[in-house]
Design an enzyme around this catalytic site. Structure first.
Site, PDB file in Angstrom:
ATOM      1  N   CYS A 171      70.863  68.704 -49.225  1.00  0.00           N
ATOM      2  CA  CYS A 171      71.507  70.021 -48.568  1.00  0.00           C
ATOM      3  C   CYS A 171      72.072  71.081 -49.511  1.00  0.00           C
ATOM      4  CB  CYS A 171      72.596  69.321 -47.622  1.00  0.00           C
ATOM      5  SG  CYS A 171      72.082  67.925 -46.508  1.00  0.00           S
TER       6      CYS A 171
ATOM      7  N   HIS B  79      77.070  74.592 -45.212  1.00  0.00           N
ATOM      8  CA  HIS B  79      75.946  73.591 -44.977  1.00  0.00           C
ATOM      9  C   HIS B  79      76.266  73.076 -43.420  1.00  0.00           C
ATOM     10  CE1 HIS B  79      73.279  70.303 -44.370  1.00  0.00           C
ATOM     11  NE2 HIS B  79      74.053  69.367 -44.780  1.00  0.00           N
TER      12      HIS B  79
ATOM     13  N   ASN C 260      71.866  68.847 -38.041  1.00  0.00           N
ATOM     14  CA  ASN C 260      71.955  69.107 -39.728  1.00  0.00           C
ATOM     15  C   ASN C 260      70.551  69.298 -39.853  1.00  0.00           C
ATOM     16  OD1 ASN C 260      71.926  68.539 -42.419  1.00  0.00           O
ATOM     17  ND2 ASN C 260      73.224  66.927 -42.245  1.00  0.00           N
TER      18      ASN C 260
HETATM   19  N1  ACO Z   1      76.804  56.746 -30.571  1.00  0.00           N
HETATM   20  C1  ACO Z   1      77.672  55.927 -30.001  1.00  0.00           C
HETATM   21  N2  ACO Z   1      78.387  55.009 -30.981  1.00  0.00           N
HETATM   22  C2  ACO Z   1      78.232  55.011 -32.312  1.00  0.00           C
HETATM   23  C3  ACO Z   1      77.263  56.395 -32.613  1.00  0.00           C
HETATM   24  C4  ACO Z   1      76.540  56.939 -31.812  1.00  0.00           C
HETATM   25  N3  ACO Z   1      75.677  57.755 -32.153  1.00  0.00           N
HETATM   26  N4  ACO Z   1      77.111  55.980 -34.253  1.00  0.00           N
HETATM   27  C5  ACO Z   1      78.036  55.107 -34.509  1.00  0.00           C
HETATM   28  N5  ACO Z   1      78.763  54.623 -33.381  1.00  0.00           N
HETATM   29  C6  ACO Z   1      79.939  53.767 -33.270  1.00  0.00           C
HETATM   30  C7  ACO Z   1      79.752  52.809 -34.506  1.00  0.00           C
HETATM   31  O1  ACO Z   1      78.893  51.640 -34.249  1.00  0.00           O
HETATM   32  C8  ACO Z   1      81.342  52.047 -34.581  1.00  0.00           C
HETATM   33  O2  ACO Z   1      81.413  51.365 -33.514  1.00  0.00           O
HETATM   34  P1  ACO Z   1      82.463  50.005 -33.819  1.00  0.00           P
HETATM   35  O3  ACO Z   1      83.640  50.725 -33.933  1.00  0.00           O
HETATM   36  O4  ACO Z   1      82.338  49.114 -32.918  1.00  0.00           O
HETATM   37  O5  ACO Z   1      81.762  49.426 -35.237  1.00  0.00           O
HETATM   38  C9  ACO Z   1      82.008  53.476 -33.962  1.00  0.00           C
HETATM   39  O6  ACO Z   1      80.998  54.295 -33.442  1.00  0.00           O
HETATM   40  C10 ACO Z   1      82.760  54.487 -35.043  1.00  0.00           C
HETATM   41  O7  ACO Z   1      81.614  54.582 -35.988  1.00  0.00           O
HETATM   42  P2  ACO Z   1      82.270  55.330 -37.196  1.00  0.00           P
HETATM   43  O8  ACO Z   1      80.902  55.271 -38.315  1.00  0.00           O
HETATM   44  O9  ACO Z   1      83.430  54.766 -37.879  1.00  0.00           O
HETATM   45  O10 ACO Z   1      82.295  56.834 -36.936  1.00  0.00           O
HETATM   46  P3  ACO Z   1      82.783  58.012 -37.350  1.00  0.00           P
HETATM   47  O11 ACO Z   1      84.083  58.511 -36.742  1.00  0.00           O
HETATM   48  O12 ACO Z   1      83.182  57.676 -39.136  1.00  0.00           O
HETATM   49  O13 ACO Z   1      81.761  59.113 -37.679  1.00  0.00           O
HETATM   50  C11 ACO Z   1      80.093  60.198 -38.533  1.00  0.00           C
HETATM   51  C12 ACO Z   1      80.496  58.752 -37.918  1.00  0.00           C
HETATM   52  C13 ACO Z   1      79.868  61.048 -37.546  1.00  0.00           C
HETATM   53  C14 ACO Z   1      78.555  59.597 -39.134  1.00  0.00           C
HETATM   54  C15 ACO Z   1      80.789  60.645 -39.773  1.00  0.00           C
HETATM   55  O14 ACO Z   1      81.129  59.441 -40.640  1.00  0.00           O
HETATM   56  C16 ACO Z   1      80.364  61.841 -40.523  1.00  0.00           C
HETATM   57  O15 ACO Z   1      80.383  62.765 -40.006  1.00  0.00           O
HETATM   58  N6  ACO Z   1      79.815  61.424 -41.769  1.00  0.00           N
HETATM   59  C17 ACO Z   1      79.434  62.478 -42.452  1.00  0.00           C
HETATM   60  C18 ACO Z   1      77.854  62.489 -42.149  1.00  0.00           C
HETATM   61  C19 ACO Z   1      77.042  63.735 -42.602  1.00  0.00           C
HETATM   62  O16 ACO Z   1      77.381  64.717 -42.388  1.00  0.00           O
HETATM   63  N7  ACO Z   1      76.013  63.225 -43.371  1.00  0.00           N
HETATM   64  C20 ACO Z   1      75.115  64.343 -43.751  1.00  0.00           C
HETATM   65  C21 ACO Z   1      75.805  65.242 -44.905  1.00  0.00           C
HETATM   66  S1  ACO Z   1      74.767  65.331 -46.098  1.00  0.00           S
HETATM   67  C22 ACO Z   1      73.226  65.837 -45.571  1.00  0.00           C
HETATM   68  O17 ACO Z   1      73.323  66.926 -44.881  1.00  0.00           O
HETATM   69  C23 ACO Z   1      72.116  65.297 -46.188  1.00  0.00           C
END
Ligand code: ACO
Length: 342
Positions: free
Chosen positions: A117, A257, A287
Protein backbone atom coordinates in the site's frame (compact mmCIF):
# COMPACT_ATOMS: atom_id res chain seq x y z
CA UNK A 1 30.23 21.97 -10.60
CA UNK A 2 26.80 21.02 -9.24
CA UNK A 3 24.48 19.02 -11.52
CA UNK A 4 21.31 20.74 -12.73
CA UNK A 5 18.14 19.73 -10.87
CA UNK A 6 15.02 19.79 -13.04
CA UNK A 7 11.59 20.72 -11.62
CA UNK A 8 8.95 17.98 -11.35
CA UNK A 9 5.17 18.18 -11.34
CA UNK A 10 2.14 15.84 -11.35
CA UNK A 11 0.00 16.64 -14.39
CA UNK A 12 -2.48 13.79 -14.61
CA UNK A 13 -4.56 11.41 -12.50
CA UNK A 14 -6.83 8.50 -13.35
CA UNK A 15 -8.56 5.44 -11.98
CA UNK A 16 -9.63 2.03 -13.25
CA UNK A 17 -12.28 0.21 -11.23
CA UNK A 18 -14.07 -3.10 -11.77
CA UNK A 19 -17.77 -2.98 -12.68
CA UNK A 20 -18.93 -5.42 -10.02
CA UNK A 21 -19.95 -3.99 -6.63
CA UNK A 22 -20.01 -6.20 -3.53
CA UNK A 23 -21.87 -4.64 -0.61
CA UNK A 24 -21.54 -5.50 3.08
CA UNK A 25 -24.98 -7.12 2.80
CA UNK A 26 -23.65 -9.37 0.01
CA UNK A 27 -20.82 -10.48 2.33
CA UNK A 28 -23.34 -11.41 5.04
CA UNK A 29 -24.32 -14.26 2.70
CA UNK A 30 -20.71 -15.52 2.47
CA UNK A 31 -19.37 -15.28 6.03
CA UNK A 32 -20.73 -14.66 9.53
CA UNK A 33 -20.59 -10.87 9.55
CA UNK A 34 -22.86 -7.84 9.40
CA UNK A 35 -22.99 -4.47 7.68
CA UNK A 36 -22.95 -2.92 11.17
CA UNK A 37 -19.71 -4.74 12.21
CA UNK A 38 -17.89 -3.95 8.98
CA UNK A 39 -18.98 -0.32 8.84
CA UNK A 40 -18.27 0.52 12.49
CA UNK A 41 -14.85 -1.23 12.50
CA UNK A 42 -13.66 -0.05 9.10
CA UNK A 43 -15.95 2.59 7.54
CA UNK A 44 -16.41 0.35 4.45
CA UNK A 45 -19.88 0.00 2.86
CA UNK A 46 -18.98 -1.64 -0.44
CA UNK A 47 -16.04 -2.61 -2.64
CA UNK A 48 -15.41 -3.51 -6.30
CA UNK A 49 -14.13 -6.91 -7.45
CA UNK A 50 -13.00 -8.07 -10.88
CA UNK A 51 -15.31 -10.20 -12.99
CA UNK A 52 -15.46 -11.42 -16.59
CA UNK A 53 -12.31 -10.38 -18.46
CA UNK A 54 -11.16 -7.79 -15.92
CA UNK A 55 -7.59 -8.24 -14.65
CA UNK A 56 -4.97 -6.20 -12.80
CA UNK A 57 -3.50 -5.08 -16.11
CA UNK A 58 -6.86 -4.16 -17.66
CA UNK A 59 -7.63 -1.95 -14.64
CA UNK A 60 -4.11 -0.48 -14.81
CA UNK A 61 -4.52 0.32 -18.52
CA UNK A 62 -7.83 2.10 -17.84
CA UNK A 63 -6.26 4.22 -15.06
CA UNK A 64 -3.14 4.95 -17.11
CA UNK A 65 -5.10 6.10 -20.18
CA UNK A 66 -7.22 8.36 -17.97
CA UNK A 67 -4.10 9.97 -16.47
CA UNK A 68 -2.63 10.57 -19.95
CA UNK A 69 -5.89 12.15 -21.13
CA UNK A 70 -6.06 14.29 -18.00
CA UNK A 71 -2.65 15.71 -18.84
CA UNK A 72 -3.11 15.80 -22.62
CA UNK A 73 -0.02 13.60 -23.14
CA UNK A 74 0.40 10.84 -25.76
CA UNK A 75 1.48 7.33 -24.70
CA UNK A 76 4.28 7.44 -27.26
CA UNK A 77 5.90 10.29 -25.29
CA UNK A 78 6.28 8.24 -22.10
CA UNK A 79 9.86 7.48 -21.00
CA UNK A 80 8.99 5.12 -18.17
CA UNK A 81 6.03 3.18 -16.76
CA UNK A 82 6.15 2.05 -13.14
CA UNK A 83 3.42 -0.25 -11.84
CA UNK A 84 3.19 -0.34 -8.07
CA UNK A 85 1.61 -3.72 -7.46
CA UNK A 86 1.91 -6.66 -5.11
CA UNK A 87 -0.87 -8.64 -6.77
CA UNK A 88 -0.27 -8.58 -10.55
CA UNK A 89 -1.67 -11.09 -13.03
CA UNK A 90 1.67 -12.88 -13.50
CA UNK A 91 4.98 -13.21 -11.69
CA UNK A 92 6.34 -12.23 -15.10
CA UNK A 93 6.01 -10.42 -17.45
CA UNK A 94 5.53 -7.38 -15.23
CA UNK A 95 2.25 -5.50 -15.10
CA UNK A 96 4.14 -2.41 -16.32
CA UNK A 97 5.21 -4.26 -19.49
CA UNK A 98 1.60 -5.32 -20.11
CA UNK A 99 0.45 -1.71 -19.73
CA UNK A 100 3.27 -0.54 -22.02
CA UNK A 101 2.12 -2.95 -24.74
CA UNK A 102 -1.58 -2.22 -24.40
CA UNK A 103 -1.32 1.58 -24.49
CA UNK A 104 1.37 1.60 -27.19
CA UNK A 105 4.05 3.33 -25.10
CA UNK A 106 6.78 1.92 -27.32
CA UNK A 107 9.46 4.34 -26.11
CA UNK A 108 8.99 3.62 -22.40
CA UNK A 109 11.00 1.40 -20.11
CA UNK A 110 8.72 -0.51 -17.75
CA UNK A 111 9.00 -2.28 -14.41
CA UNK A 112 6.99 -3.12 -11.27
CA UNK A 113 7.61 -2.02 -7.70
CA UNK A 114 6.46 -4.22 -4.82
CA UNK A 115 5.79 -2.15 -1.72
CA UNK A 116 2.09 -2.97 -1.10
CA UNK A 117 0.00 0.00 0.00
CA UNK A 118 3.04 2.34 0.04
CA UNK A 119 3.87 1.37 -3.56
CA UNK A 120 2.55 4.55 -5.14
CA UNK A 121 4.78 6.69 -2.89
CA UNK A 122 7.77 4.44 -3.68
CA UNK A 123 6.93 4.83 -7.40
CA UNK A 124 6.67 8.60 -7.02
CA UNK A 125 10.09 8.71 -5.36
CA UNK A 126 11.63 6.77 -8.27
CA UNK A 127 9.85 8.91 -10.90
CA UNK A 128 10.89 12.11 -9.13
CA UNK A 129 14.54 11.05 -9.07
CA UNK A 130 14.57 10.06 -12.76
CA UNK A 131 12.99 13.37 -13.77
CA UNK A 132 14.87 15.74 -11.51
CA UNK A 133 18.22 14.39 -12.67
CA UNK A 134 17.17 15.06 -16.27
CA UNK A 135 17.18 11.43 -17.40
CA UNK A 136 13.43 11.28 -18.14
CA UNK A 137 10.64 13.79 -18.80
CA UNK A 138 7.42 11.77 -18.65
CA UNK A 139 6.75 8.94 -16.20
CA UNK A 140 3.46 7.11 -15.69
CA UNK A 141 2.93 5.47 -12.29
CA UNK A 142 0.04 3.04 -11.86
CA UNK A 143 -0.87 1.55 -8.49
CA UNK A 144 -2.94 -1.60 -8.96
CA UNK A 145 -3.93 -4.57 -6.83
CA UNK A 146 -6.51 -7.32 -7.22
CA UNK A 147 -6.99 -8.61 -3.69
CA UNK A 148 -10.13 -10.58 -4.56
CA UNK A 149 -7.90 -13.33 -6.02
CA UNK A 150 -5.84 -13.54 -2.84
CA UNK A 151 -8.21 -13.22 0.11
CA UNK A 152 -9.74 -16.29 1.66
CA UNK A 153 -13.46 -15.69 1.06
CA UNK A 154 -14.16 -17.88 4.12
CA UNK A 155 -12.05 -15.66 6.42
CA UNK A 156 -14.25 -12.85 7.72
CA UNK A 157 -11.30 -11.10 9.40
CA UNK A 158 -9.76 -10.19 6.02
CA UNK A 159 -12.23 -10.67 3.14
CA UNK A 160 -14.45 -7.78 4.23
CA UNK A 161 -11.63 -5.21 4.13
CA UNK A 162 -10.24 -5.29 0.59
CA UNK A 163 -11.36 -4.23 -2.89
CA UNK A 164 -9.81 -4.28 -6.38
CA UNK A 165 -8.75 -1.21 -8.36
CA UNK A 166 -6.10 0.85 -10.09
CA UNK A 167 -5.05 4.49 -9.78
CA UNK A 168 -2.51 6.42 -11.87
CA UNK A 169 -0.36 9.54 -11.72
CA UNK A 170 1.41 11.16 -14.66
CA UNK A 171 4.62 12.81 -13.46
CA UNK A 172 6.48 15.23 -15.78
CA UNK A 173 9.34 17.66 -15.95
CA UNK A 174 7.69 21.03 -15.21
CA UNK A 175 7.92 23.38 -18.16
CA UNK A 176 7.77 26.54 -16.08
CA UNK A 177 10.69 25.70 -13.74
CA UNK A 178 8.40 25.46 -10.69
CA UNK A 179 9.04 22.29 -8.69
CA UNK A 180 5.86 20.77 -7.19
CA UNK A 181 7.29 17.67 -5.50
CA UNK A 182 8.49 19.26 -2.28
CA UNK A 183 9.68 16.17 -0.39
CA UNK A 184 9.27 12.39 -0.44
CA UNK A 185 10.27 9.98 2.29
CA UNK A 186 10.04 6.17 1.99
CA UNK A 187 10.69 3.67 4.75
CA UNK A 188 10.61 -0.04 5.54
CA UNK A 189 10.87 -2.38 8.52
CA UNK A 190 11.25 -5.90 7.18
CA UNK A 191 11.40 -7.30 10.72
CA UNK A 192 7.63 -6.78 10.92
CA UNK A 193 6.92 -8.45 7.56
CA UNK A 194 5.27 -11.45 9.20
CA UNK A 195 2.36 -9.29 10.43
CA UNK A 196 0.89 -8.96 6.91
CA UNK A 197 1.81 -11.52 4.27
CA UNK A 198 0.67 -13.47 1.25
CA UNK A 199 3.23 -16.29 1.24
CA UNK A 200 3.90 -18.26 -1.92
CA UNK A 201 3.22 -21.78 -0.74
CA UNK A 202 4.78 -24.91 -2.10
CA UNK A 203 7.98 -26.82 -1.78
CA UNK A 204 11.28 -24.98 -1.97
CA UNK A 205 12.55 -27.66 -4.32
CA UNK A 206 9.65 -29.40 -6.13
CA UNK A 207 12.04 -31.78 -7.92
CA UNK A 208 12.89 -33.38 -4.58
CA UNK A 209 9.59 -32.79 -2.81
CA UNK A 210 6.47 -32.40 -5.00
CA UNK A 211 4.12 -29.49 -4.34
CA UNK A 212 0.70 -29.92 -2.82
CA UNK A 213 -1.84 -27.61 -4.43
CA UNK A 214 -2.21 -24.98 -1.70
CA UNK A 215 -3.58 -21.52 -2.25
CA UNK A 216 -2.10 -18.13 -1.44
CA UNK A 217 -4.12 -16.03 0.98
CA UNK A 218 -3.78 -12.82 2.97
CA UNK A 219 -2.47 -13.47 6.50
CA UNK A 220 -2.90 -10.39 8.66
CA UNK A 221 -2.43 -9.46 12.29
CA UNK A 222 -5.05 -6.69 12.21
CA UNK A 223 -4.20 -5.21 15.59
CA UNK A 224 -0.44 -4.94 14.90
CA UNK A 225 -1.12 -3.36 11.50
CA UNK A 226 -3.49 -0.89 13.10
CA UNK A 227 -0.88 0.14 15.71
CA UNK A 228 1.84 0.37 13.07
CA UNK A 229 -0.32 2.60 10.81
CA UNK A 230 -1.41 5.04 13.51
CA UNK A 231 2.14 5.43 14.85
CA UNK A 232 4.30 5.48 11.72
CA UNK A 233 2.07 7.58 9.45
CA UNK A 234 1.89 10.77 11.58
CA UNK A 235 5.62 10.39 12.35
CA UNK A 236 6.37 10.19 8.62
CA UNK A 237 4.12 13.18 7.79
CA UNK A 238 5.74 15.38 10.46
CA UNK A 239 9.18 14.25 9.28
CA UNK A 240 8.66 15.32 5.64
CA UNK A 241 7.05 18.60 6.66
CA UNK A 242 9.97 19.48 8.92
CA UNK A 243 12.47 18.66 6.14
CA UNK A 244 11.05 21.53 4.05
CA UNK A 245 10.29 23.87 6.97
CA UNK A 246 6.51 23.42 6.78
CA UNK A 247 3.95 22.52 9.45
CA UNK A 248 0.49 20.96 9.40
CA UNK A 249 -0.90 24.50 9.08
CA UNK A 250 0.56 24.65 5.56
CA UNK A 251 -1.30 21.48 4.45
CA UNK A 252 -4.57 21.97 2.55
CA UNK A 253 -5.51 18.30 2.05
CA UNK A 254 -4.43 14.85 3.22
CA UNK A 255 -4.84 11.96 0.79
CA UNK A 256 -3.92 8.92 2.87
CA UNK A 257 -3.97 5.22 2.04
CA UNK A 258 -7.63 4.25 2.38
CA UNK A 259 -7.47 1.21 4.68
CA UNK A 260 -9.78 2.02 7.56
CA UNK A 261 -11.66 5.14 8.70
CA UNK A 262 -10.57 4.60 12.31
CA UNK A 263 -6.91 4.67 11.23
CA UNK A 264 -7.48 7.96 9.37
CA UNK A 265 -9.33 9.49 12.34
CA UNK A 266 -6.57 8.45 14.73
CA UNK A 267 -3.88 9.94 12.44
CA UNK A 268 -5.87 13.21 12.24
CA UNK A 269 -6.12 13.33 16.04
CA UNK A 270 -2.37 12.65 16.47
CA UNK A 271 -1.56 15.51 14.08
CA UNK A 272 -4.08 17.79 15.84
CA UNK A 273 -5.81 18.27 12.47
CA UNK A 274 -9.45 18.65 11.54
CA UNK A 275 -10.86 15.45 9.96
CA UNK A 276 -12.37 17.64 7.22
CA UNK A 277 -8.87 17.98 5.76
CA UNK A 278 -8.69 14.19 5.16
CA UNK A 279 -10.33 12.99 1.96
CA UNK A 280 -12.12 9.65 2.42
CA UNK A 281 -13.63 7.33 -0.22
CA UNK A 282 -12.94 3.93 1.38
CA UNK A 283 -16.68 3.56 2.04
CA UNK A 284 -17.12 2.98 -1.74
CA UNK A 285 -14.04 0.91 -2.60
CA UNK A 286 -12.66 -0.72 0.58
CA UNK A 287 -8.88 -1.04 0.82
CA UNK A 288 -7.54 -1.04 -2.76
CA UNK A 289 -3.94 -1.29 -1.52
CA UNK A 290 -1.36 0.18 -3.98
CA UNK A 291 -4.16 1.92 -5.89
CA UNK A 292 -5.94 3.72 -3.08
CA UNK A 293 -3.98 6.98 -2.91
CA UNK A 294 -4.23 7.70 -6.64
CA UNK A 295 -7.92 6.70 -6.75
CA UNK A 296 -8.59 9.02 -3.79
CA UNK A 297 -6.71 11.91 -5.44
CA UNK A 298 -8.67 11.37 -8.67
CA UNK A 299 -12.02 11.34 -6.86
CA UNK A 300 -11.12 14.34 -4.69
CA UNK A 301 -10.35 16.32 -7.86
CA UNK A 302 -13.51 15.12 -9.60
CA UNK A 303 -15.56 16.20 -6.58
CA UNK A 304 -13.83 19.62 -6.49
CA UNK A 305 -12.48 18.89 -3.00
CA UNK A 306 -9.04 20.26 -3.95
CA UNK A 307 -8.35 23.93 -4.62
CA UNK A 308 -5.82 25.29 -7.15
CA UNK A 309 -3.13 25.60 -5.99
CA UNK A 310 -3.01 23.33 -2.94
CA UNK A 311 -0.41 21.70 -0.75
CA UNK A 312 -1.27 18.02 -0.41
CA UNK A 313 0.11 15.20 1.70
CA UNK A 314 0.08 11.76 0.05
CA UNK A 315 0.87 9.02 2.56
CA UNK A 316 0.77 5.23 2.52
CA UNK A 317 1.50 2.28 4.82
CA UNK A 318 1.34 -1.43 4.22
CA UNK A 319 2.92 -4.84 3.89
CA UNK A 320 6.69 -5.11 4.11
CA UNK A 321 6.12 -3.38 6.40
CA UNK A 322 6.56 -0.21 4.36
CA UNK A 323 5.42 3.37 4.66
CA UNK A 324 6.05 6.68 2.93
CA UNK A 325 4.89 10.26 2.54
CA UNK A 326 5.10 12.90 -0.20
CA UNK A 327 4.32 16.62 -0.06
CA UNK A 328 3.14 17.87 -3.42
CA UNK A 329 1.85 21.16 -4.75
CA UNK A 330 -1.24 20.63 -6.93
CA UNK A 331 -1.78 23.05 -9.81
CA UNK A 332 -2.50 20.77 -12.80
CA UNK A 333 -5.41 21.60 -15.06
CA UNK A 334 -7.74 18.89 -16.33
CA UNK A 335 -7.21 18.53 -20.09
CA UNK A 336 -9.55 15.56 -20.51
CA UNK A 337 -12.37 17.46 -22.18
CA UNK A 338 -9.94 18.84 -24.82
CA UNK A 339 -8.04 15.66 -25.67
CA UNK A 340 -8.78 13.26 -28.50
CA UNK A 341 -8.69 9.48 -27.96
CA UNK A 342 -5.25 8.03 -27.23
N1 ACO B 1 -17.58 -9.69 11.13
C1 ACO B 1 -17.96 -9.95 12.39
N2 ACO B 1 -17.09 -10.21 13.39
C2 ACO B 1 -15.80 -10.21 13.07
C3 ACO B 1 -15.31 -9.95 11.76
C4 ACO B 1 -16.28 -9.70 10.78
N3 ACO B 1 -15.96 -9.42 9.50
N4 ACO B 1 -13.97 -10.01 11.78
C5 ACO B 1 -13.58 -10.28 13.04
N5 ACO B 1 -14.70 -10.41 13.82
C6 ACO B 1 -14.76 -10.70 15.25
C7 ACO B 1 -13.53 -11.40 15.77
O1 ACO B 1 -13.60 -12.78 15.52
C8 ACO B 1 -13.55 -11.04 17.22
O2 ACO B 1 -14.47 -11.89 17.86
P1 ACO B 1 -14.16 -12.45 19.34
O3 ACO B 1 -14.05 -11.24 20.21
O4 ACO B 1 -15.34 -13.33 19.63
O5 ACO B 1 -12.85 -13.18 19.21
C9 ACO B 1 -14.16 -9.63 17.24
O6 ACO B 1 -14.82 -9.47 15.96
C10 ACO B 1 -13.13 -8.54 17.42
O7 ACO B 1 -12.05 -8.80 16.53
P2 ACO B 1 -10.78 -7.90 16.52
O8 ACO B 1 -9.78 -8.46 15.56
O9 ACO B 1 -10.36 -7.61 17.91
O10 ACO B 1 -11.40 -6.56 15.91
P3 ACO B 1 -10.74 -5.14 15.85
O11 ACO B 1 -11.57 -4.19 16.62
O12 ACO B 1 -9.26 -5.19 16.12
O13 ACO B 1 -10.92 -4.79 14.31
C11 ACO B 1 -9.75 -4.76 12.21
C12 ACO B 1 -10.35 -5.61 13.30
C13 ACO B 1 -10.88 -3.95 11.55
C14 ACO B 1 -9.12 -5.68 11.18
C15 ACO B 1 -8.71 -3.81 12.83
O14 ACO B 1 -7.79 -4.55 13.59
C16 ACO B 1 -7.98 -3.04 11.80
O15 ACO B 1 -8.54 -2.14 11.19
N6 ACO B 1 -6.68 -3.32 11.56
C17 ACO B 1 -5.95 -2.71 10.48
C18 ACO B 1 -6.14 -3.57 9.28
C19 ACO B 1 -5.76 -2.92 8.01
O16 ACO B 1 -6.10 -1.78 7.77
N7 ACO B 1 -5.05 -3.68 7.17
C20 ACO B 1 -4.64 -3.26 5.93
C21 ACO B 1 -3.60 -2.19 6.04
S1 ACO B 1 -2.18 -2.50 5.13
C22 ACO B 1 -2.71 -2.78 3.64
O17 ACO B 1 -3.52 -2.02 3.18
C23 ACO B 1 -2.23 -3.97 2.87
Amino acid sequence: MTAKIYPVTITGVGKGLPEKVITNNDLEKLVETSDEWIFTRSGIKERRVVSGNETASSLAVKAGIEALKYAGVEAIDLDLIICATSLPDNLYPSCACEVQAQIGAVNAAAFDVVAACSGLIYGLKIANNFIKTGEYKNVLIVGVDVHSRFVDWNDRTTCVLFGDGAGALLVQRAEDEQNDILCIDINADGRMGKELRIPLYGSNCPLAEPNSPELQHVNMNGREIYKFAVNRTPESILNVLSKVDLTVNDVDKYILHQANIRIIQSIAAKLGEDEEKFYVNLDKYGNTSSASIAIALTDALEENKINYPSTIILSGFGAGLTWGTAIVRWRAKDHRCHSESI
